[in-house]
Design a protein around this motif. Sequence first.
Motif, mmCIF file in Angstrom:
data_model
loop_
_atom_site.group_PDB
_atom_site.id
_atom_site.type_symbol
_atom_site.label_atom_id
_atom_site.label_comp_id
_atom_site.label_asym_id
_atom_site.label_seq_id
_atom_site.Cartn_x
_atom_site.Cartn_y
_atom_site.Cartn_z
ATOM 1 N N ARG A 60 0.838 -1.213 0.000
ATOM 2 C CA ARG A 60 0.000 0.000 0.000
ATOM 3 C C ARG A 60 0.864 1.251 0.000
ATOM 4 O O ARG A 60 0.568 2.228 -0.715
ATOM 5 N N ARG A 61 1.930 1.265 0.793
ATOM 6 C CA ARG A 61 2.798 2.451 0.859
ATOM 7 C C ARG A 61 3.544 2.683 -0.449
ATOM 8 O O ARG A 61 3.957 3.818 -0.733
ATOM 9 N N ASN A 62 3.731 1.634 -1.233
ATOM 10 C CA ASN A 62 4.390 1.777 -2.532
ATOM 11 C C ASN A 62 3.393 1.902 -3.676
ATOM 12 O O ASN A 62 3.774 1.833 -4.835
ATOM 13 N N ASP A 63 2.120 2.091 -3.329
ATOM 14 C CA ASP A 63 1.061 2.309 -4.324
ATOM 15 C C ASP A 63 0.998 1.177 -5.342
ATOM 16 O O ASP A 63 0.918 1.402 -6.551
ATOM 17 N N ILE A 64 1.029 -0.074 -4.837
ATOM 18 C CA ILE A 64 0.980 -1.254 -5.683
ATOM 19 C C ILE A 64 -0.416 -1.871 -5.591
ATOM 20 O O ILE A 64 -0.920 -2.124 -4.494
ATOM 21 N N ALA A 65 -1.036 -2.099 -6.729
ATOM 22 C CA ALA A 65 -2.341 -2.769 -6.746
ATOM 23 C C ALA A 65 -2.126 -4.264 -6.522
ATOM 24 O O ALA A 65 -1.247 -4.878 -7.133
ATOM 25 N N PHE A 66 -2.931 -4.868 -5.656
ATOM 26 C CA PHE A 66 -2.760 -6.281 -5.354
ATOM 27 C C PHE A 66 -4.094 -6.918 -4.975
ATOM 28 O O PHE A 66 -5.055 -6.242 -4.615
#
Length: 281
Positions: A60-66
């Motif tokens: 979330r802190r690296n703005d990664i969709a998962f």
Amino acid sequence: MAGGTALFRRLLVVIKQTAYEEYSQLRARGQAPKALRWKRLESRYESHKECVNDLLDILRRNDIAFSCVNRVELDRQHLADVDLVIAVGGDGTVLSTAHFLDHGTIPLLGINSDPISEADKNVKKKKGDERRSHGALCACTRNNMKGKLPRILHGGGVLSEKARIQCIVKSTFSETRLVPALNDLLIANPSPAAVSRYRMGWLKLAKVEPIQPGLGSWGEPNILPRSQYGTVTRFGGELYEEHNSLNVWSSGLWISTATGSTAAIASAGGKPMEPSSRSLQ
């Protein structure tokens, strides 16, 4: 947080189901074994859960969709439009996840959620928790993933290829292609006490002569293959014949890749292989 644009933007997180969760479900139905160390299992579950929460926070802190899926519920439909698969658990989770990566086009990253501590390694008597994982196939652990994972997500990792093995089971009227295995393949009788009987040999491209069945043909005659041994088999549309074959009665046939050469097969007399080797033993 690592700077720059992330290399991987759509991730699938495969999460191990711990023994504590499995036995808790059985206990609710009155089917759990009685001689279980519940406190120790719960401790391992809490450690794994903390690792999963820390991982999701990093993404979330690296703005990664998962998206997340339980290991036992993983299916190929979950892999659509995925750039990277992260397996959280141990070596077993990495191995079972690798079964679904048929074409090897999606990278797989393993995270050891409950690694064996240095103190456990130095204990001669088996007092450590055997349910912890060695993590031989994991790139990082819950202890160091906060530093390693952001760099990997932004292209700081090194992709390596691993050889896998796949088996095709043929019968008279059908052909079943098993999922590829990253470690090893065992062909044996389902009962460990029973003898496995099979025919083992080498296949080579068949030199066949077409023959016509004669009577009863309409239009173009059927073309039937014939080899010097009388029978042929077909793989991938090609005809093969068997040579240097023999009938075997044994415990079974165990075949390993380089990745599996340091695991269970090593105790059966196997030899460690170079990790990058594409050979089998």
